[in-house]
Write a protein that holds these residues in place. Structure first.
Motif, PDB file in Angstrom:
ATOM      1  N   LEU A  82     -74.365   5.212 -35.563  1.00  0.00           N
ATOM      2  CA  LEU A  82     -73.960   4.031 -36.327  1.00  0.00           C
ATOM      3  C   LEU A  82     -73.581   2.887 -35.396  1.00  0.00           C
ATOM      4  O   LEU A  82     -73.936   1.725 -35.637  1.00  0.00           O
ATOM      5  CB  LEU A  82     -72.778   4.376 -37.233  1.00  0.00           C
ATOM      6  CG  LEU A  82     -73.092   5.220 -38.471  1.00  0.00           C
ATOM      7  CD1 LEU A  82     -71.822   5.809 -39.055  1.00  0.00           C
ATOM      8  CD2 LEU A  82     -73.820   4.394 -39.511  1.00  0.00           C
ATOM      9  N   ARG A  83     -72.896   3.208 -34.316  1.00  0.00           N
ATOM     10  CA  ARG A  83     -72.509   2.168 -33.364  1.00  0.00           C
ATOM     11  C   ARG A  83     -73.735   1.585 -32.664  1.00  0.00           C
ATOM     12  O   ARG A  83     -73.782   0.376 -32.400  1.00  0.00           O
ATOM     13  CB  ARG A  83     -71.509   2.739 -32.352  1.00  0.00           C
ATOM     14  CG  ARG A  83     -70.136   2.954 -32.968  1.00  0.00           C
ATOM     15  CD  ARG A  83     -69.130   3.550 -32.027  1.00  0.00           C
ATOM     16  NE  ARG A  83     -67.778   3.146 -32.411  1.00  0.00           N
ATOM     17  CZ  ARG A  83     -66.678   3.535 -31.784  1.00  0.00           C
ATOM     18  NH1 ARG A  83     -66.757   4.346 -30.731  1.00  0.00           N
ATOM     19  NH2 ARG A  83     -65.490   3.116 -32.188  1.00  0.00           N
ATOM     20  N   ASP A  84     -74.717   2.410 -32.376  1.00  0.00           N
ATOM     21  CA  ASP A  84     -75.955   1.901 -31.784  1.00  0.00           C
ATOM     22  C   ASP A  84     -76.635   0.906 -32.725  1.00  0.00           C
ATOM     23  O   ASP A  84     -77.150  -0.136 -32.293  1.00  0.00           O
ATOM     24  CB  ASP A  84     -76.912   3.054 -31.475  1.00  0.00           C
ATOM     25  CG  ASP A  84     -76.439   3.923 -30.318  1.00  0.00           C
ATOM     26  OD1 ASP A  84     -75.560   3.481 -29.556  1.00  0.00           O
ATOM     27  OD2 ASP A  84     -76.945   5.057 -30.192  1.00  0.00           O
ATOM     28  N   GLU A  85     -76.663   1.227 -34.026  1.00  0.00           N
ATOM     29  CA  GLU A  85     -77.269   0.334 -35.012  1.00  0.00           C
ATOM     30  C   GLU A  85     -76.502  -0.984 -35.104  1.00  0.00           C
ATOM     31  O   GLU A  85     -77.100  -2.055 -35.264  1.00  0.00           O
ATOM     32  CB  GLU A  85     -77.306   1.010 -36.387  1.00  0.00           C
ATOM     33  CG  GLU A  85     -78.208   2.229 -36.461  1.00  0.00           C
ATOM     34  CD  GLU A  85     -79.663   1.868 -36.252  1.00  0.00           C
ATOM     35  OE1 GLU A  85     -80.253   1.199 -37.119  1.00  0.00           O
ATOM     36  OE2 GLU A  85     -80.221   2.267 -35.199  1.00  0.00           O
ATOM     37  N   LEU A  86     -75.184  -0.912 -35.000  1.00  0.00           N
ATOM     38  CA  LEU A  86     -74.370  -2.120 -35.007  1.00  0.00           C
ATOM     39  C   LEU A  86     -74.696  -3.020 -33.817  1.00  0.00           C
ATOM     40  O   LEU A  86     -74.941  -4.225 -33.967  1.00  0.00           O
ATOM     41  CB  LEU A  86     -72.882  -1.752 -34.949  1.00  0.00           C
ATOM     42  CG  LEU A  86     -72.102  -1.610 -36.249  1.00  0.00           C
ATOM     43  CD1 LEU A  86     -70.683  -1.162 -35.947  1.00  0.00           C
ATOM     44  CD2 LEU A  86     -72.092  -2.923 -37.018  1.00  0.00           C
ATOM     45  N   LEU A  87     -74.679  -2.435 -32.630  1.00  0.00           N
ATOM     46  CA  LEU A  87     -74.908  -3.214 -31.419  1.00  0.00           C
ATOM     47  C   LEU A  87     -76.323  -3.786 -31.373  1.00  0.00           C
ATOM     48  O   LEU A  87     -76.544  -4.857 -30.794  1.00  0.00           O
ATOM     49  CB  LEU A  87     -74.637  -2.347 -30.186  1.00  0.00           C
ATOM     50  CG  LEU A  87     -73.165  -1.955 -29.988  1.00  0.00           C
ATOM     51  CD1 LEU A  87     -73.027  -0.892 -28.899  1.00  0.00           C
ATOM     52  CD2 LEU A  87     -72.330  -3.189 -29.629  1.00  0.00           C
ATOM     53  N   ALA A  88     -77.269  -3.096 -32.000  1.00  0.00           N
ATOM     54  CA  ALA A  88     -78.650  -3.585 -32.040  1.00  0.00           C
ATOM     55  C   ALA A  88     -78.852  -4.649 -33.120  1.00  0.00           C
ATOM     56  O   ALA A  88     -79.934  -5.252 -33.206  1.00  0.00           O
ATOM     57  CB  ALA A  88     -79.602  -2.417 -32.278  1.00  0.00           C
ATOM     58  N   GLY A  89     -77.843  -4.866 -33.958  1.00  0.00           N
ATOM     59  CA  GLY A  89     -77.946  -5.881 -34.995  1.00  0.00           C
ATOM     60  C   GLY A  89     -78.715  -5.446 -36.221  1.00  0.00           C
ATOM     61  O   GLY A  89     -79.069  -6.279 -37.066  1.00  0.00           O
ATOM     62  N   ARG A  90     -78.941  -4.132 -36.369  1.00  0.00           N
ATOM     63  CA  ARG A  90     -79.697  -3.658 -37.539  1.00  0.00           C
ATOM     64  C   ARG A  90     -78.805  -3.422 -38.757  1.00  0.00           C
ATOM     65  O   ARG A  90     -79.293  -3.271 -39.875  1.00  0.00           O
ATOM     66  CB  ARG A  90     -80.470  -2.389 -37.176  1.00  0.00           C
ATOM     67  CG  ARG A  90     -81.648  -2.667 -36.233  1.00  0.00           C
ATOM     68  CD  ARG A  90     -82.499  -1.434 -36.026  1.00  0.00           C
ATOM     69  NE  ARG A  90     -81.873  -0.483 -35.139  1.00  0.00           N
ATOM     70  CZ  ARG A  90     -82.067  -0.447 -33.804  1.00  0.00           C
ATOM     71  NH1 ARG A  90     -82.855  -1.329 -33.233  1.00  0.00           N
ATOM     72  NH2 ARG A  90     -81.470   0.472 -33.064  1.00  0.00           N
ATOM     73  N   ILE A  91     -77.496  -3.358 -38.542  1.00  0.00           N
ATOM     74  CA  ILE A  91     -76.525  -3.347 -39.639  1.00  0.00           C
ATOM     75  C   ILE A  91     -75.413  -4.330 -39.283  1.00  0.00           C
ATOM     76  O   ILE A  91     -75.219  -4.684 -38.112  1.00  0.00           O
ATOM     77  CB  ILE A  91     -75.944  -1.940 -39.898  1.00  0.00           C
ATOM     78  CG1 ILE A  91     -75.270  -1.383 -38.631  1.00  0.00           C
ATOM     79  CG2 ILE A  91     -77.013  -0.987 -40.404  1.00  0.00           C
ATOM     80  CD1 ILE A  91     -74.580  -0.047 -38.835  1.00  0.00           C
ATOM     81  N   ASP A  92     -74.664  -4.776 -40.293  1.00  0.00           N
ATOM     82  CA  ASP A  92     -73.601  -5.755 -40.074  1.00  0.00           C
ATOM     83  C   ASP A  92     -72.237  -5.108 -39.885  1.00  0.00           C
ATOM     84  O   ASP A  92     -71.386  -5.642 -39.175  1.00  0.00           O
ATOM     85  CB  ASP A  92     -73.542  -6.731 -41.248  1.00  0.00           C
ATOM     86  CG  ASP A  92     -74.823  -7.525 -41.390  1.00  0.00           C
ATOM     87  OD1 ASP A  92     -75.222  -8.184 -40.413  1.00  0.00           O
ATOM     88  OD2 ASP A  92     -75.441  -7.475 -42.478  1.00  0.00           O
ATOM     89  N   PHE A  93     -72.026  -3.971 -40.554  1.00  0.00           N
ATOM     90  CA  PHE A  93     -70.790  -3.227 -40.314  1.00  0.00           C
ATOM     91  C   PHE A  93     -71.016  -1.775 -40.701  1.00  0.00           C
ATOM     92  O   PHE A  93     -72.007  -1.441 -41.371  1.00  0.00           O
ATOM     93  CB  PHE A  93     -69.597  -3.835 -41.053  1.00  0.00           C
ATOM     94  CG  PHE A  93     -69.555  -3.636 -42.543  1.00  0.00           C
ATOM     95  CD1 PHE A  93     -68.697  -2.708 -43.113  1.00  0.00           C
ATOM     96  CD2 PHE A  93     -70.334  -4.409 -43.391  1.00  0.00           C
ATOM     97  CE1 PHE A  93     -68.626  -2.537 -44.489  1.00  0.00           C
ATOM     98  CE2 PHE A  93     -70.267  -4.254 -44.773  1.00  0.00           C
ATOM     99  CZ  PHE A  93     -69.409  -3.306 -45.318  1.00  0.00           C
ATOM    100  N   ALA A  94     -70.128  -0.923 -40.249  1.00  0.00           N
ATOM    101  CA  ALA A  94     -70.225   0.509 -40.520  1.00  0.00           C
ATOM    102  C   ALA A  94     -68.925   1.000 -41.113  1.00  0.00           C
ATOM    103  O   ALA A  94     -67.849   0.469 -40.815  1.00  0.00           O
ATOM    104  CB  ALA A  94     -70.541   1.284 -39.240  1.00  0.00           C
TER     105      ALA A  94
END
Length: 312
Positions: free
Chosen positions: A63-75
């Protein structure tokens, strides 16, 4: 109209259920639309016991990887799954009102821990719960289990186990708390640090998103979790260690203060260190750090080390 906020969540029924609760609350508080984006984490892809997977982060790093990549806005994380060390580029923008942090027992016939016969098989995937079950001296037999809530409850319904111990918060969020035979008193079983709390995490440079998430922040829930996690960090104990911690905001002579209880229990329940500390609401982290040092002075490191030796 702004684009919907992309909320990253694990795929399990519990994770998506609690993320849906957050999405609904955020829509109501801000008027902003939210869409769920499911992410598979390493912890979801293995049936190995949690304490063998290398510690914290197995349910959160993807989830943190997706956040840092900008593919999600928050987790949305179960806060107890997060590593205690800060994550570069990310911030916990909000901790919503905490659900009941206690552990809960589910049995087929509604028997409580004290009513179960010696030798009764109790399922749990937590070393902390195993150690504290042994320490009760009831002759119960902890059995290792993994899987989602339904699969664990199914082992009781089928008769494979006499009971399972789960987080009461998860059962409530799934609407399954009607099956609880006993909400276990923290005097008998201290919950895991941050159990029952959620963490809403976004990128540290996403000020607009952080401001929206802050509308869901509960101040008392946040500082209680900060105290518990400061204790865990100072002990250098992972989320799977046999450490229990529970902070509460209580009335004192001069107003409100934070009260923190903690325990470290030997894997076989033969020994434990249990202490408490209090302090000002503004000193939550210091209270946690101070109590951890007192636990270490009383032999907590040796008890955690005994667990590691037993696994080797």
């Amino acid at each position: 109209m702004p684009a919907p906020l992309r909320l990253g969540t694990r795929r399990s029924a519990l994770a998506t259920g609690q993320s849906t609760l957050v999405a609904d609350a955020l829509r109501e508080a801000t008027g902003r639309d939210v869409e769920l984006v499911t992410v598979t984490t390493f912890g979801d892809q293995t049936s190995a016991p949690l304490h063998t997977l290398g510690g914290q982060g197995v349910f959160t790093s993807a989830l943190r990887d997706e956040l840092l990549a900008g593919r999600i806005d928050f987790a949305v994380h179960s806060y107890k799954d997060l590593p205690t060390a800060p994550a570069d580029g990310l911030v916990i923008a909000a901790v919503p009102l905490r659900e009941d942090p206690r552990d809960a027992l589910v049995t087929r016939d509604g028997a409580t821990l004290g009513e179960l016969a010696p030798g009764a098989r109790i399922g749990t995937g937590s070393l902390r719960r195993v150690a504290q079950l042994h320490a009760m001296g009831l002759g119960l037999v902890p059995m290792p289990i993994r899987g989602n809530v339904d699969s664990r409850l199914g082992k009781v319904e089928s008769g494979e186990l006499e009971g399972v111990v789960l987080a009461l918060s998860g059962l409530r969020r799934l609407g399954r708390d009607g099956q609880v035979a006993e909400a276990i008193d923290p005097i008998a079983m201290l919950p895991a640090a941050a159990q029952g709390a959620l963490a809403l995490e976004c990128r540290s440079d996403a000020d607009d998103t952080a401001d929206l998430l802050k509308t869901l922040d509960d101040h008392y829930s946040r500082i209680c979790v900060e105290a518990e996690r400061a204790l865990l960090a100072t002990l250098e104990a992972g989320c799977s260690a046999p450490v229990g911690a529970l902070a509460e905001v209580v009335e004192a002579e001069n107003g409100l203060e934070i009260s923190l209880r903690a325990s470290v229990t030997a894997a076989d329940g033969s020994d434990a260190v249990k202490l408490s500390a209090t302090g000002a609401l503004t000193d939550a982290v210091e209270v946690g750090q101070r109590l951890a040092r007192l636990l270490l002075d009383d032999g907590a490191a040796e008890l955690m080390g005994a667990r590691d030796d037993a696994r080797a």
